[in-house]
Write a protein that holds these residues in place. Structure first.
Motif, PDB file in Angstrom:
ATOM      1  N   ASN A  47       6.421  79.304  -1.602  1.00  0.00           N
ATOM      2  CA  ASN A  47       6.562  79.336  -3.108  1.00  0.00           C
ATOM      3  C   ASN A  47       6.091  78.344  -3.540  1.00  0.00           C
ATOM      4  O   ASN A  47       6.570  77.038  -3.652  1.00  0.00           O
ATOM      5  N   ARG A  48       4.682  78.141  -4.151  1.00  0.00           N
ATOM      6  CA  ARG A  48       3.909  76.773  -4.494  1.00  0.00           C
ATOM      7  C   ARG A  48       4.472  76.650  -5.797  1.00  0.00           C
ATOM      8  O   ARG A  48       4.124  75.521  -6.415  1.00  0.00           O
ATOM      9  N   TYR A  49       5.480  77.300  -6.525  1.00  0.00           N
ATOM     10  CA  TYR A  49       6.122  76.897  -7.732  1.00  0.00           C
ATOM     11  C   TYR A  49       7.036  76.080  -7.822  1.00  0.00           C
ATOM     12  O   TYR A  49       7.461  75.495  -8.447  1.00  0.00           O
ATOM     13  N   MET A  50       7.608  75.926  -6.401  1.00  0.00           N
ATOM     14  CA  MET A  50       8.681  75.019  -6.283  1.00  0.00           C
ATOM     15  C   MET A  50       8.338  73.536  -5.695  1.00  0.00           C
ATOM     16  O   MET A  50       7.278  73.090  -5.150  1.00  0.00           O
ATOM     17  N   ASP A  51       9.003  72.474  -6.107  1.00  0.00           N
ATOM     18  CA  ASP A  51       8.931  71.009  -5.837  1.00  0.00           C
ATOM     19  C   ASP A  51      10.522  70.391  -5.431  1.00  0.00           C
ATOM     20  O   ASP A  51      11.127  70.235  -6.295  1.00  0.00           O
ATOM     21  N   LEU A  52      10.577  70.608  -4.048  1.00  0.00           N
ATOM     22  CA  LEU A  52      11.813  70.042  -3.598  1.00  0.00           C
ATOM     23  C   LEU A  52      12.240  68.593  -3.986  1.00  0.00           C
ATOM     24  O   LEU A  52      13.223  68.126  -3.575  1.00  0.00           O
ATOM     25  N   ALA A 244       3.034  78.028 -16.426  1.00  0.00           N
ATOM     26  CA  ALA A 244       4.097  77.916 -17.028  1.00  0.00           C
ATOM     27  C   ALA A 244       4.775  79.149 -17.133  1.00  0.00           C
ATOM     28  O   ALA A 244       5.788  79.417 -18.133  1.00  0.00           O
ATOM     29  N   PHE A 245       4.465  80.334 -16.269  1.00  0.00           N
ATOM     30  CA  PHE A 245       5.303  81.377 -16.126  1.00  0.00           C
ATOM     31  C   PHE A 245       5.151  82.417 -17.061  1.00  0.00           C
ATOM     32  O   PHE A 245       6.210  83.118 -17.257  1.00  0.00           O
ATOM     33  N   ALA A 246       3.927  82.541 -17.778  1.00  0.00           N
ATOM     34  CA  ALA A 246       3.722  83.148 -18.801  1.00  0.00           C
ATOM     35  C   ALA A 246       3.744  85.046 -18.787  1.00  0.00           C
ATOM     36  O   ALA A 246       3.774  85.508 -19.250  1.00  0.00           O
ATOM     37  N   ALA A 247       3.154  84.999 -17.387  1.00  0.00           N
ATOM     38  CA  ALA A 247       3.215  86.407 -16.646  1.00  0.00           C
ATOM     39  C   ALA A 247       4.427  86.935 -16.232  1.00  0.00           C
ATOM     40  O   ALA A 247       4.572  88.137 -16.012  1.00  0.00           O
ATOM     41  N   ASN A 248       5.456  85.928 -16.115  1.00  0.00           N
ATOM     42  CA  ASN A 248       6.566  86.363 -15.513  1.00  0.00           C
ATOM     43  C   ASN A 248       7.512  86.681 -16.769  1.00  0.00           C
ATOM     44  O   ASN A 248       8.628  86.116 -17.219  1.00  0.00           O
ATOM     45  N   ALA A 249       7.162  87.679 -17.384  1.00  0.00           N
ATOM     46  CA  ALA A 249       7.674  88.260 -18.425  1.00  0.00           C
ATOM     47  C   ALA A 249       8.203  89.781 -18.254  1.00  0.00           C
ATOM     48  O   ALA A 249       7.852  90.308 -17.466  1.00  0.00           O
ATOM     49  N   SER A 260      10.322  83.065 -20.931  1.00  0.00           N
ATOM     50  CA  SER A 260      10.987  81.574 -20.888  1.00  0.00           C
ATOM     51  C   SER A 260      10.392  80.561 -22.042  1.00  0.00           C
ATOM     52  O   SER A 260       9.253  81.101 -22.472  1.00  0.00           O
ATOM     53  N   ALA A 261      11.019  79.808 -22.441  1.00  0.00           N
ATOM     54  CA  ALA A 261      10.800  78.833 -23.542  1.00  0.00           C
ATOM     55  C   ALA A 261       9.197  78.050 -23.204  1.00  0.00           C
ATOM     56  O   ALA A 261       8.210  77.831 -23.775  1.00  0.00           O
ATOM     57  N   CYS A 262       9.282  77.708 -21.831  1.00  0.00           N
ATOM     58  CA  CYS A 262       8.186  77.323 -21.478  1.00  0.00           C
ATOM     59  C   CYS A 262       6.827  77.999 -21.473  1.00  0.00           C
ATOM     60  O   CYS A 262       5.807  77.829 -22.068  1.00  0.00           O
ATOM     61  N   ALA A 263       7.258  79.422 -21.066  1.00  0.00           N
ATOM     62  CA  ALA A 263       5.895  80.353 -21.264  1.00  0.00           C
ATOM     63  C   ALA A 263       5.909  80.581 -22.576  1.00  0.00           C
ATOM     64  O   ALA A 263       4.475  80.892 -22.822  1.00  0.00           O
ATOM     65  N   ALA A 264       6.721  80.712 -23.612  1.00  0.00           N
ATOM     66  CA  ALA A 264       6.347  81.184 -24.670  1.00  0.00           C
ATOM     67  C   ALA A 264       5.383  80.091 -25.495  1.00  0.00           C
ATOM     68  O   ALA A 264       4.466  80.453 -26.210  1.00  0.00           O
ATOM     69  N   ASN A 265       5.884  78.726 -25.214  1.00  0.00           N
ATOM     70  CA  ASN A 265       5.284  77.551 -25.685  1.00  0.00           C
ATOM     71  C   ASN A 265       3.793  77.517 -25.184  1.00  0.00           C
ATOM     72  O   ASN A 265       2.914  76.858 -26.058  1.00  0.00           O
ATOM     73  N   ALA A 266       3.419  78.133 -24.055  1.00  0.00           N
ATOM     74  CA  ALA A 266       2.123  78.216 -23.598  1.00  0.00           C
ATOM     75  C   ALA A 266       1.215  79.109 -24.208  1.00  0.00           C
ATOM     76  O   ALA A 266      -0.168  78.773 -23.985  1.00  0.00           O
ATOM     77  N   LEU A 267       1.828  80.013 -24.865  1.00  0.00           N
ATOM     78  CA  LEU A 267       0.768  81.077 -25.502  1.00  0.00           C
ATOM     79  C   LEU A 267       0.073  80.515 -26.675  1.00  0.00           C
ATOM     80  O   LEU A 267       0.795  79.643 -27.663  1.00  0.00           O
ATOM     81  N   THR A 268      -1.025  81.175 -26.856  1.00  0.00           N
ATOM     82  CA  THR A 268      -1.797  80.589 -28.231  1.00  0.00           C
ATOM     83  C   THR A 268      -1.509  81.495 -29.369  1.00  0.00           C
ATOM     84  O   THR A 268      -0.799  82.525 -29.143  1.00  0.00           O
ATOM     85  N   ASP A 269      -1.884  80.950 -30.451  1.00  0.00           N
ATOM     86  CA  ASP A 269      -1.601  81.707 -31.695  1.00  0.00           C
ATOM     87  C   ASP A 269      -2.243  83.239 -31.644  1.00  0.00           C
ATOM     88  O   ASP A 269      -1.664  84.155 -32.181  1.00  0.00           O
ATOM     89  N   GLU A 270      -3.411  83.122 -31.136  1.00  0.00           N
ATOM     90  CA  GLU A 270      -4.024  84.554 -30.948  1.00  0.00           C
ATOM     91  C   GLU A 270      -3.418  85.364 -30.008  1.00  0.00           C
ATOM     92  O   GLU A 270      -3.169  86.765 -30.067  1.00  0.00           O
TER      93      GLU A 270
END
Length: 305
Positions: A47-52, A244-249, A260-270
Motif C-alpha cells: 500500500n504505497r499510500y501509507m508511510d510508517l 488526495a483520495f479524490a477517487a475514494n468516494a 474526505s475533506a482532503c479529497a474535496a479540497n483537491a477538486l477544482t471548481d470546474e
C-alpha cells in the motif's frame, strides 16, 4: 461474462439494460470503529499510500470516525461495529465484508493481519441471524485473493463489475466475486504497478457517473472504455488529486457523493460544477488521521443491499 478486453467489454455492456428491481445505492451502511488506531506494517508492504514513519493519534482517529458516522446518517441508516486493536485495518471493512441482496460475501484477504477480520462472529451473525442473509465465504479459499469492493467496483443498477487486478486481487478472485455477487458482466484489468485497490482510482456514482484517475490503470484504453460505458460522464483526476483520495468516494444516495475533506479540497471548481451537473452535491468529512493508514472515506464504508 468476464472479459479483459476493453472492446469486448463495451460490446457486451451495450447489450445490458438496467436491472428492473436493482437499487443503484445501498439501503444502509455499516462501519467498524478504530480501536487503539495504528498502522499495520504488513499492509504497508503493498500500500504505497501509507508511510510508517508518520505518527498517528488514536483518539483523533476515533473522533473523526464518529463524525463520519453521523454525517452519513443524513443519507441512510448507519451501524457502527466496535473495533479491535489486533486488527488495525478493520476500520476499512469493505474489503472483508460486502453484500448483495440477501447475501453476505466474505473476502479472501492477502495479508494475515486482515484475514483475522474475516473471523468476526458478530458481523457474520448480524447479517446471518438478524438480517437472514445467506453467507458466501471466500476467506478459506487458499487458491485466490479477493479483497471485495476494494478491488471490485460494482455498477449495481446494471450488475456490472470493474475489477482491478493487483497483489490484492487475482483473476481467480475476480471469477469468485463475479459468481458471489451474481454479476452479469465483469471487466477485469491490471492496475498500474503502484496501485493496490481499484477504489483509489475509480468510483461509480449511483450507476450514472464516474470519477477516474487514469494513471492508476496499466492500459490507458481501460479508463477510456469505462468512461464511454457511462456516456462519458466522468470526472478525470490528476495524479495529485488521486493521491488526495479524490477517487475514494461513494454515493449513498442519488443526490450526494461523499469523500474526505482532503479529497474535496483537491477538486477544482470546474469538477465540482460538473458533479453538480450530474446531480451530485459533495459531502466531505475530515479523515486526515485515518488516511494515514492508506485508505479514505469509501474504504471505511460497508454497503448493505
Amino acid at each position: 461474462m468476464i472479459t479483459t478486453s476493453p472492446t469486448e467489454f463495451l460490446e457486451a455492456f451495450a447489450t445490458l439494460a438496467p436491472l428492473p428491481d436493482a437499487a443503484a445505492t445501498a439501503r444502509a451502511a455499516y462501519l467498524v470503529a478504530p480501536a487503539e488506531f495504528s498502522l499495520a506494517a504488513e499492509s504497508a508492504r503493498d500500500n504505497r499510500y501509507m508511510d510508517l514513519s508518520i505518527a498517528v493519534d488514536p483518539l483523533t482517529a476515533l473522533a473523526q470516525h464518529g463524525v463520519l458516522a453521523q454525517a452519513l446518517r443524513a443519507d441512510l441508516p448507519v451501524i457502527t461495529f466496535p473495533g479491535n486493536p489486533a486488527t488495525p485495518d478493520a476500520v476499512f471493512p469493505n474489503n472483508v465484508f460486502a453484500t448483495a441482496p440477501g447475501r453476505l460475501i466474505i473476502g479472501r484477504m492477502r495479508h494475515a493481519v486482515r484475514q483475522r477480520e474475516a473471523e468476526r462472529h458478530d458481523i457474520r451473525g448480524f447479517f446471518g441471524e438478524v438480517l437472514g442473509y445467506d453467507e458466501i465465504d471466500l476467506s478459506g479459499c487458499d487458491d485466490l485473493v479477493a479483497e471485495l469492493t476494494g478491488s471490485l467496483i460494482i455498477d449495481r443498477a446494471r450488475g456490472v463489475g470493474y475489477c482491478g487486478l493487483s497483489e490484492r486481487c487475482d483473476l481467480a478472485g475476480a471469477h469468485a466475486m463475479h459468481q458471489a455477487f451474481e454479476l452479469r458482466l465483469t471487466f477485469c484489468f491490471e492496475l498500474a504497478e503502484s496501485e493496490y485497490h481499484t477504489n483509489v482510482v475509480l468510483a461509480l456514482l449511483a450507476s450514472r457517473a464516474a470519477i477516474i484517475a487514469a494513471d492508476g490503470f496499466r492500459d490507458p484504453a481501460v479508463p477510456q472504455a469505462i468512461a464511454k460505458a457511462h456516456g462519458n460522464r466522468a470526472i478525470w483526476l490528476t495524479p495529485a488529486q488521486k493521491q488526495a483520495f479524490a477517487a475514494n468516494a461513494i454515493a449513498l444516495s442519488d443526490q450526494r457523493v461523499w469523500m474526505s475533506a482532503c479529497a474535496a479540497n483537491a477538486l477544482t471548481d470546474e469538477q465540482r460544477e460538473t458533479l453538480a451537473d450530474y446531480g451530485f452535491a459533495v459531502g466531505a468529512v475530515d479523515l486526515s488521521e485515518i488516511e494515514k493508514a492508506g485508505g479514505s472515506l469509501r474504504c471505511c464504508v460497508g454497503e448493505i443491499y
